[in-house]
Each structure stands twice: as C-alpha cells, then as structure tokens.
Design an enzyme around this catalytic site. Structure first.
Site, PDB file in Angstrom:
ATOM      1  N   ASP A  10       0.811  -1.229   0.000  1.00 22.04           N
ATOM      2  CA  ASP A  10       0.000   0.000   0.000  1.00 22.04           C
ATOM      3  C   ASP A  10       0.838   1.270   0.000  1.00 22.04           C
ATOM      4  OD1 ASP A  10      -2.200  -1.712   0.154  1.00 22.04           O
ATOM      5  OD2 ASP A  10      -2.142  -1.688   2.347  1.00 22.04           O
ATOM      6  N   LYS A  13       1.827   2.019  -5.162  1.00 26.88           N
ATOM      7  CA  LYS A  13       2.376   1.456  -6.407  1.00 26.88           C
ATOM      8  C   LYS A  13       1.467   1.724  -7.600  1.00 26.88           C
ATOM      9  CE  LYS A  13       2.300  -2.471  -4.353  1.00 26.88           C
ATOM     10  NZ  LYS A  13       2.014  -2.010  -2.980  1.00 26.88           N
ATOM     11  N   GLY A  37      -4.541  -4.378  -3.689  1.00 29.15           N
ATOM     12  CA  GLY A  37      -5.570  -3.374  -3.977  1.00 29.15           C
ATOM     13  C   GLY A  37      -4.855  -2.091  -4.334  1.00 29.15           C
ATOM     14  N   HIS A  38      -4.935  -1.686  -5.591  1.00 25.85           N
ATOM     15  CA  HIS A  38      -4.181  -0.525  -6.067  1.00 25.85           C
ATOM     16  C   HIS A  38      -5.141   0.598  -6.442  1.00 25.85           C
ATOM     17  CE1 HIS A  38      -0.569  -3.302  -7.234  1.00 25.85           C
ATOM     18  NE2 HIS A  38      -0.895  -3.365  -5.961  1.00 25.85           N
ATOM     19  N   GLN A 220       1.916  -5.870  -3.299  1.00 24.13           N
ATOM     20  CA  GLN A 220       2.377  -5.987  -1.900  1.00 24.13           C
ATOM     21  C   GLN A 220       3.674  -5.222  -1.672  1.00 24.13           C
ATOM     22  OE1 GLN A 220       2.005  -9.928  -2.689  1.00 24.13           O
ATOM     23  NE2 GLN A 220      -0.146  -9.508  -2.612  1.00 24.13           N
TER      24      GLN A 220
HETATM   25  P1  GDP Z   1      -0.805   0.291  -3.527  1.00 24.94           P
HETATM   26  O1  GDP Z   1      -1.404  -0.976  -3.050  1.00 24.94           O
HETATM   27  O2  GDP Z   1       0.667   0.351  -3.293  1.00 24.94           O
HETATM   28  O3  GDP Z   1      -1.151   0.632  -4.955  1.00 24.94           O
HETATM   29  O4  GDP Z   1      -1.425   1.459  -2.614  1.00 24.94           O
HETATM   30  P2  GDP Z   1      -2.982   1.614  -2.178  1.00 24.94           P
HETATM   31  O5  GDP Z   1      -3.744   2.122  -3.322  1.00 24.94           O
HETATM   32  O6  GDP Z   1      -3.472   0.403  -1.493  1.00 24.94           O
HETATM   33  O7  GDP Z   1      -2.839   2.713  -1.044  1.00 24.94           O
HETATM   34  C1  GDP Z   1      -2.244   3.945  -1.294  1.00 24.94           C
HETATM   35  C2  GDP Z   1      -3.246   5.052  -0.956  1.00 24.94           C
HETATM   36  O8  GDP Z   1      -2.585   6.294  -0.953  1.00 24.94           O
HETATM   37  C3  GDP Z   1      -4.347   5.196  -1.991  1.00 24.94           C
HETATM   38  O9  GDP Z   1      -5.501   5.627  -1.336  1.00 24.94           O
HETATM   39  C4  GDP Z   1      -3.806   6.270  -2.917  1.00 24.94           C
HETATM   40  O10 GDP Z   1      -4.844   6.977  -3.608  1.00 24.94           O
HETATM   41  C5  GDP Z   1      -3.129   7.155  -1.951  1.00 24.94           C
HETATM   42  N1  GDP Z   1      -1.975   7.914  -2.432  1.00 24.94           N
HETATM   43  C6  GDP Z   1      -0.969   7.538  -3.250  1.00 24.94           C
HETATM   44  N2  GDP Z   1      -0.020   8.494  -3.318  1.00 24.94           N
HETATM   45  C7  GDP Z   1      -0.446   9.494  -2.523  1.00 24.94           C
HETATM   46  C8  GDP Z   1       0.104  10.759  -2.124  1.00 24.94           C
HETATM   47  O11 GDP Z   1       1.210  11.144  -2.517  1.00 24.94           O
HETATM   48  N3  GDP Z   1      -0.630  11.506  -1.260  1.00 24.94           N
HETATM   49  C9  GDP Z   1      -1.822  11.104  -0.771  1.00 24.94           C
HETATM   50  N4  GDP Z   1      -2.454  11.909   0.082  1.00 24.94           N
HETATM   51  N5  GDP Z   1      -2.369   9.944  -1.117  1.00 24.94           N
HETATM   52  C10 GDP Z   1      -1.687   9.136  -1.955  1.00 24.94           C
HETATM   53  P1  IMO Z   2      -0.927  -4.164  -2.227  1.00 25.46           P
HETATM   54  O1  IMO Z   2      -0.517  -4.669  -3.580  1.00 25.46           O
HETATM   55  C1  IMO Z   2      -0.917  -4.675   2.077  1.00 25.46           C
HETATM   56  C2  IMO Z   2      -0.801  -8.749   3.655  1.00 25.46           C
HETATM   57  C3  IMO Z   2      -2.036  -9.163   4.422  1.00 25.46           C
HETATM   58  C4  IMO Z   2      -1.391 -10.078   5.443  1.00 25.46           C
HETATM   59  C5  IMO Z   2      -0.302 -10.788   4.619  1.00 25.46           C
HETATM   60  C6  IMO Z   2      -0.729 -12.147   4.074  1.00 25.46           C
HETATM   61  O2  IMO Z   2      -2.238  -3.488  -2.210  1.00 25.46           O
HETATM   62  O3  IMO Z   2       0.167  -3.384  -1.591  1.00 25.46           O
HETATM   63  P2  IMO Z   2      -2.332 -12.823   2.087  1.00 25.46           P
HETATM   64  O4  IMO Z   2      -3.785 -12.562   1.835  1.00 25.46           O
HETATM   65  O5  IMO Z   2      -1.436 -12.273   1.030  1.00 25.46           O
HETATM   66  O6  IMO Z   2      -2.036 -14.268   2.372  1.00 25.46           O
HETATM   67  O7  IMO Z   2      -1.995 -12.043   3.453  1.00 25.46           O
HETATM   68  O8  IMO Z   2      -0.017  -9.926   3.542  1.00 25.46           O
HETATM   69  N1  IMO Z   2      -1.052  -8.249   2.271  1.00 25.46           N
HETATM   70  C7  IMO Z   2      -1.038  -6.950   1.943  1.00 25.46           C
HETATM   71  N2  IMO Z   2      -0.914  -5.854   2.709  1.00 25.46           N
HETATM   72  N3  IMO Z   2      -1.036  -4.552   0.753  1.00 25.46           N
HETATM   73  C8  IMO Z   2      -1.155  -5.624  -0.050  1.00 25.46           C
HETATM   74  O9  IMO Z   2      -1.151  -5.532  -1.392  1.00 25.46           O
HETATM   75  C9  IMO Z   2      -1.189  -6.914   0.558  1.00 25.46           C
HETATM   76  N4  IMO Z   2      -1.320  -8.164   0.084  1.00 25.46           N
HETATM   77  C10 IMO Z   2      -1.216  -8.970   1.151  1.00 25.46           C
HETATM   78  O10 IMO Z   2      -2.663  -8.065   5.023  1.00 25.46           O
HETATM   79  O11 IMO Z   2      -0.730  -9.322   6.431  1.00 25.46           O
HETATM   80 MG    MG Z   3      -2.909  -1.635  -1.749  1.00 26.96          MG
END
Ligand code: GDP
Ligand code: IMO
Ligand code: MG
Length: 431
Positions: A10, A13, A37-38, A220
């Site tokens: 999270d 990416k 979840g992106h 991840q």
């Molecule tokens: P990912 O799994 O690495 O793609 O990240 P996620 O989407 O799960 O979580 C990142 C969160 O941060 C999302 O809600 C994005 O919209 C948000 N985000 C990404 N870059 C920035 C930033 O520079 N500032 C803020 N405020 N939010 C950001």
């Molecule tokens: P993105 O791509 C954050 C974590 C789960 C748990 C561990 C194992 O959005 O960054 P799993 O379901 O993979 O067997 O769970 O890994 N986990 C993540 N945490 N972002 C993710 O993906 C994750 N994918 C798995 O919360 O701790």
């Molecule tokens: Mg994510």
C-alpha cells in the site's frame, strides 16, 4: 522497469504505475493475486484495481496479467465489467494461460487456516491467494489454460478436489465442496475469459526486443516477501524483484530488467499481523491514518477495509529492502500527509538488549523486541499538494527527503504529494 513496494504494501504502487505508464508500451502484473488493492486517481475517475494492471487507463497500452499471478476469475471478470461500465477500454488486456487459478477450496482453506492459527493468525486478506500458491508449488494447481476445455478441466478438478475434500473434512472438520458446483462455474468462467487469454511472455519479449518500455507492476511490499519479509507474517509469493520475482512472473530473464524503482511511503503502514518496530498507538497514528478520511482516502485497506497500522518511517527495514531489491531509484509517496506534523521522526537503528543494531533481524521474537532509535526532524507545516518542483518544496521537506536518500542509500527520483496522477514532483525521469 520494475515498480516494487518497499515496505509492507500500500505504498502507492498503483498511483506510481499510472503515472509512469505514460511512457510504456506494455504494463504487466507479475505476482500475487487479488490480495492486492491498487488505487488510481486520474482524469477518468477513482479506481481500485486488484488484478488488472494500472496501465489500463491508456487505451493504446497493452496490459498483461503474467503467469506469476494467482487469478480469481470471478474477481477478474467483475473488475473488467466494472471498468467497461466506466467506458475504460479493456480490449488490450491479456491474461497468461499459465497463471494459476484461485479455486473455491483456496478461499475456504485460507479462512479455515486463519481460524486454526488463533492468536497467531497472519491476518491474511482471506482471498485464497496463499493456498493457491501452496497448490502451485505442490504441483496440483489449476491453470487458466485448464479452464478453456472441459476435457482438461474435468480430470484436473476431480483429482485435486478428492485431495482437498479429504483435507477440508479431515483436518478442519468442514463440509466438502461438490464437483458439480465448481465445474459448472469454472467452465463458464473459462468461456468468458477466453477472449483475454494469450501468450504474455511473447508480448513482453516482443516489446522489449523492439526497444519499447515495459513496466512491471509489483504488488504488496518487499517486507511481506516470502523469502525476505517478516516471516511467517508474510504473503505466499515474491513481491520483491530479487532473484525470481518479477522476471519469473512474466517469463523473461533477469538481465532483461534494466531498473527497479522502489515505492516507499514517507512513513510506514502495515495491515494484518506481524512485527512492526516503529508502530505508533498514539494520536499521531490517528492523525496520519485519518488524513483525507472525509474523502474515503484515509489509511484503510483497499482490499479489506481494515484500518492500517501506522508508524514512522523505518529506515533500517527500508534500507534492507533497497538492498535486496537492487533498487536504483525511490518514489516517495504521501509526503503531503506529513504536512501538518510539527516534527517528523525517522527510525535510524534499533536497540536490542542494550546494543544498537542497524540490520533487520530474521527471528520474529527478536523483531518484536527491538526498540526503534529515532532521529527527529522539524516539520514544514505548509501544504505541499500543489508543489510540482523540488525547489518549490519547503526547505524542511527538502531536508527530510535528502535524509531519506542518505539513510536508504538510494536517490529519490519521484515524490508524490497527492493521490492524483499530476500531483507529483519528478526529480529525475524514471524512463
Ligand atoms: P498500492 O497498493 O501500493 O497501490 O497502494 P494503495 O492504493 O493500497 O494505497 C495507497 C493510498 O494512498 C491510496 O488511497 C492512494 O490513492 C493514496 N496515495 C498515493 N499516493 C499518494 C500521495 O502522494 N498523497 C496522498 N495523500 N495519497 C496518496
Ligand atoms: P498491495 O498490492 C498490504 C498482507 C495481508 C497479510 C499478509 C498475508 O495493495 O500493496 P495474504 O492474503 O497475502 O495471504 O496475506 O499480507 N497483504 C497486503 N498488505 N497490501 C497488499 O497488497 C497486501 N497483500 C497482502 O494483510 O498481512
Ligand atoms: Mg494496496
């Protein structure tokens, strides 16, 4: 170019790939499944993708889901339909026929396993991703190619289901899964997925041979890596680019990768259980978690909605991740979330039984015991979301970034100051 998460997932990416994809011809997911979840915010709207690569918003780009991905057909088909409903063109999406498929027993066993672990639960996303990779390694996985013809699918399901039902009833005392239920559903998924199935490796290599840029989108974070992460509180695949991860997941050689970019948050988060040395339990954690909450943009899991655990940037863990990924550049995200902080801390070492250490211990019991040693930097207390050049950042923010570069031993080439595509400071173009 590979984009990997540097921490516990999270990091942003999806947001970084959505920006960098502008210059790529092919964007590929190479690992994990819909545990990812992106979030992407751009001129087409706000999207949460679990399997489809974040390059999908550029109609001319080819987006591929590699052999290294665990695919839940129902989730993928739902995601494609959701995108189509918003007029996003999915005609250039290609799914590898070699990708393993998440079957009903995987989701069930994921949940039963977690229940059985009790207090030691990993806190998985419950999507069946771990058990799917277990079956892949045990050589009883079902692959996308198997879904396309009944004469292939029938014997595959029969053989695996007989084994899995013995596990489900014998080990867990749960009800068995019926053959007809999964066969009918999965052969139908196969029909609906067929137009997307293709030879991903050829697409990626072809673009590479022509000199086009290929962007490999990690899922991840490296500290959840099966080999290098905080084992056993990790995921069941290899999110990092080290050795097998990225190249293996789309079918290219390690020497085809020219650069690995690590995405790091300006602080740390973790969702699920396991060691987290810089975790905070005070009002600072609440403040960081709830930044942007009123717009649904706080630190809550994109896949599960769980509140994310929050901590200061852990430079010990982050530097470890820089090293084993062979990172050439960092993308630092969510800098704006620190805007209101009077002071900002960075963990520069750990204290362990009176000794100072600056590497990440392997043992979980030791990791739970280390105490972070912090360096405190002054905050900037000025909004940064409109800043687009390094020189326009407040001096304290510049000093913070310079310190991050020193501690992580890697240049920060991109700074994100908001969730939208254009809210970025490009210090050095990645391509
Ligand atoms: P990912 O799994 O690495 O793609 O990240 P996620 O989407 O799960 O979580 C990142 C969160 O941060 C999302 O809600 C994005 O919209 C948000 N985000 C990404 N870059 C920035 C930033 O520079 N500032 C803020 N405020 N939010 C950001
Ligand atoms: P993105 O791509 C954050 C974590 C789960 C748990 C561990 C194992 O959005 O960054 P799993 O379901 O993979 O067997 O769970 O890994 N986990 C993540 N945490 N972002 C993710 O993906 C994750 N994918 C798995 O919360 O701790
Ligand atoms: Mg994510």
């Amino acid at each position: 170019v590979v984009v990997v998460g540097g921490q516990w997932g999270d990091e942003g990416k999806g947001r970084i790939v959505d920006l960098l994809a502008r210059k790529a011809r092919v964007v590929a997911r190479y690992s994990a499944g819909n545990n990812a979840g992106h979030t992407i915010v751009n001129d087409r709207g706000e999207f949460k993708l679990h399997l489809v690569p974040a390059g999908i918003f550029y109609p001319e780009k080819t987006c591929v889901i590699g052999n290294g991905v665990a695919v839940d057909p129902e989730v993928l088909l739902g995601e494609i339909e959701g995108l189509q409903a918003k007029q996003i063109d999915t005609s250039k999406l290609v799914l590898s026929d070699r990708a393993n498929v998440i079957m009903p027993w995987h989701r069930l066993i994921d949940q039963l396993d977690e229940k059985q672990r009790g207090d030691a639960a990993i806190g998985t996303t419950g999507k069946g991703v771990g058990p799917c990779f277990t079956d892949k390694v045990a050589r009883r996985g079902i692959r996308v190619a198997d879904l396309l013809r009944a004469e292939d699918l029938v014997p595959r399901i029969k053989a695996v289901l007989e084994y899995q039902n013995r596990v489900i009833t014998g080990v867990y005392g749960a009800d068995p899964i019926r053959f007809d239920d999964c066969f009918d559903t999965y052969i139908e998924y196969g029909k609906r997925l067929a137009p997307f199935v293709g030879d991903v490796q050829e697409i990626v290599l072809d673009a590479h041979r022509r000199g086009d840029h290929v962007l490999l989108e990690g899922a991840q974070g490296s500290l959840l890596d099966l080999d290098h992460g905080t084992y056993p509180y990790v995921t069941s695949s290899v999110p990092s680019s080290s050795s097998s991860g990225a190249a293996l997941g789309v079918g290219i050689g390690p020497t085809d990768i020219s650069r690995v970019v690590g995405v790091f948050k300006s602080y740390s988060t973790r969702v699920g259980n396991g060691p987290f040395p810089t975790e905070l339990f005070d009002v600072v954690a609440d403040q960081l978690r709830d930044h942007g909450k009123e717009f649904g943009r706080g630190e809550y899991g994109t896949t599960t909605g769980r509140p994310r655990r929050i901590g200061w940037l852990d430079a010990v863990a982050a530097r470890y991740s820089v090293r084993f990924n062979g990172l050439a550049a960092l993308a630092l995200t969510r800098l704006d979330v620190l805007d209101s902080m009077p002071t900002i801390k960075i963990c520069t070492a750990y204290e362990l039984d009176g000794q100072i250490i600056d590497t990440l211990p392997a043992r979980e019991s030791v990791l739970n015991k280390v105490r972070p040693v912090y360096e405190e930097l002054p905050g900037w207390q000025t909004p940064t979301e409109h800043v687009r050049s390094f020189d326009d950042l407040p001096p304290q923010a510049q000093a913070f970034i310079k310190r991050v570069e020193q501690l992580l031993e890697c240049p920060v080439d991109l700074i994100s100051v908001g969730p939208s595509r254009e809210q970025a400071v490009i210090v050095n173009p990645i391509f």
